[in-house]
Design an enzyme around this catalytic site. Structure first.
Site, PDB file in Angstrom:
ATOM      1  CG  HIS A 184      -2.023   0.949   1.239  1.00 21.58           C
ATOM      2  ND1 HIS A 184      -3.235   0.706   1.810  1.00 21.58           N
ATOM      3  CD2 HIS A 184      -2.117   2.191   0.714  1.00 21.58           C
ATOM      4  CE1 HIS A 184      -4.036   1.753   1.646  1.00 21.58           C
ATOM      5  NE2 HIS A 184      -3.364   2.675   0.989  1.00 21.58           N
ATOM      6  CD  GLU A 212      -4.232  -2.775   0.488  1.00 21.41           C
ATOM      7  OE1 GLU A 212      -4.634  -3.869   0.890  1.00 21.41           O
ATOM      8  OE2 GLU A 212      -3.857  -1.859   1.254  1.00 21.41           O
ATOM      9  CG  HIS A 240      -8.366  -2.522   7.938  1.00 20.49           C
ATOM     10  ND1 HIS A 240      -8.023  -2.192   9.229  1.00 20.49           N
ATOM     11  CD2 HIS A 240      -7.759  -1.606   7.159  1.00 20.49           C
ATOM     12  CE1 HIS A 240      -7.267  -1.102   9.218  1.00 20.49           C
ATOM     13  NE2 HIS A 240      -7.073  -0.740   7.970  1.00 20.49           N
TER      14      HIS A 240
HETATM   15  N1  PXP Z   1      -6.899  -3.859   3.134  1.00 16.26           N
HETATM   16  C1  PXP Z   1      -6.709  -2.522   3.012  1.00 16.26           C
HETATM   17  C2  PXP Z   1      -7.455  -1.801   1.946  1.00 16.26           C
HETATM   18  C3  PXP Z   1      -5.807  -1.837   3.848  1.00 16.26           C
HETATM   19  O1  PXP Z   1      -5.631  -0.524   3.705  1.00 16.26           O
HETATM   20  C4  PXP Z   1      -5.092  -2.562   4.825  1.00 16.26           C
HETATM   21  C5  PXP Z   1      -4.099  -1.873   5.686  1.00 16.26           C
HETATM   22  O2  PXP Z   1      -3.100  -1.274   4.893  1.00 16.26           O
HETATM   23  C6  PXP Z   1      -5.322  -3.954   4.907  1.00 16.26           C
HETATM   24  C7  PXP Z   1      -6.230  -4.576   4.049  1.00 16.26           C
HETATM   25  C8  PXP Z   1      -4.602  -4.817   5.895  1.00 16.26           C
HETATM   26  O3  PXP Z   1      -4.999  -4.465   7.191  1.00 16.26           O
HETATM   27  P1  PXP Z   1      -4.186  -5.042   8.437  1.00 16.26           P
HETATM   28  O4  PXP Z   1      -2.817  -4.432   8.378  1.00 16.26           O
HETATM   29  O5  PXP Z   1      -4.982  -4.559   9.614  1.00 16.26           O
HETATM   30  O6  PXP Z   1      -4.144  -6.521   8.316  1.00 16.26           O
END
Ligand code: PXP
Length: 242
Positions: free
Chosen positions: A44, A71, A192
């Protein structure tokens, strides 16, 4: 076909950036995640490059053998150009604003419907699969369908937060949302705050889950269990029938 695990390696880059050198080596970690069984790598990149840098993204592409997922917010031209240049397997569109600590909401797919439609066709024309980050809200999922996206990514922070108090209640909107998305012919990802504690229950109570992307909890667990064991533990949690 089960649910794929895509490891988000932003935290590895954050650790590296805290000292200025190349330890830990982000490229090596990504390749090791694949070797340990991860079926995808997620990054990301943010405009301030405080985690993954644009250079990392360019260097990762030729090294990876699994699905590369990038992302970010396509309204940032730098991000849009990077994705079109690198051509990952998938781009996940997230409505982040500059400086945001982490993603905290899904797209309003109705208000931003025509913008998303145009952006998605740009990526699809370049041969890149699209996924858009949405809350477990039927209206937003129906709106996502109208944009022409290949997939949605269900934003699971609400689920994770409510899980300890009442997991049945926590998962219900996601069970309903995943059924509707499947009916509409959308592919379904999720991410997330998924963790070893809450992942298995989520997988058992949703349908059609193609991929989860997990960063924070997985990298934290690796401090105790090691990266290889941790990835194996997450893969085990993803199996539908235990
Ligand atoms: N999906 C998206 C769109 C995110 O922004 C993030 C965090 O960067 C994640 C998944 C992964 O989340 P986590 O780090 O809490 O596992």
């Amino acid at each position: 076909m089960g649910t794929k695990l895509s490891v988000n390696i932003n935290k590895i880059a954050t650790l590296r950036n805290s000292r200025g050198g190349n330890t830990p080596d982000v490229l090596q970690v990504a390749m090791d995640c694949e070797r340990f069984g991860a079926q995808g790598i997620t990054v990301h990149p943010r405009p301030d490059e405080r985690h993954i840098r644009y250079k990392d993204v360019r260097e990762l592409k030729p090294l990876l053998t699994t699905e590369f997922n990038i992302e970010g917010n396509p309204r940032e031209k730098k991000f849009l150009d990077l994705v079109l240049e690198v051509k990952p397997a998938q781009v996940t569109l997230v409505p982040d604003v500059i400086g945001q600590v982490t993603s905290d909401h899904g797209w309003d797919t109705i208000t931003h419907g025509s913008y998303l439609k145009d952006t998605i066709s740009l990526f699809n024309d370049a041969g890149i699969r699209t996924s858009i980050f949405v809350d477990a809200d039927i209206k937003m999922i129906e709106g996502a369908k109208e944009t022409g996206t290949n997939r949605i990514e269900l934003y699971t922070e609400d689920y994770a937060r409510q899980y300890p108090a009442d997991r049945e209640k926590a998962v219900k909107p996601y069970s309903i949302a995943s059924k509707r998305a499947l009916e509409l012919g959308l592919g379904i990802n999720a991410g997330h705050d998924l963790s070893l504690e809450n992942l298995s229950y989520f997988v058992q109570h949703t349908v059609g889950l193609l991929e989860v992307s997990i960063g924070h909890a997985l990298i934290s667990d690796a401090l105790y269990f090691g990266l290889e064991n941790t990835i194996q533990l997450y893969l085990r949690s993803l199996k539908k029938v235990k």
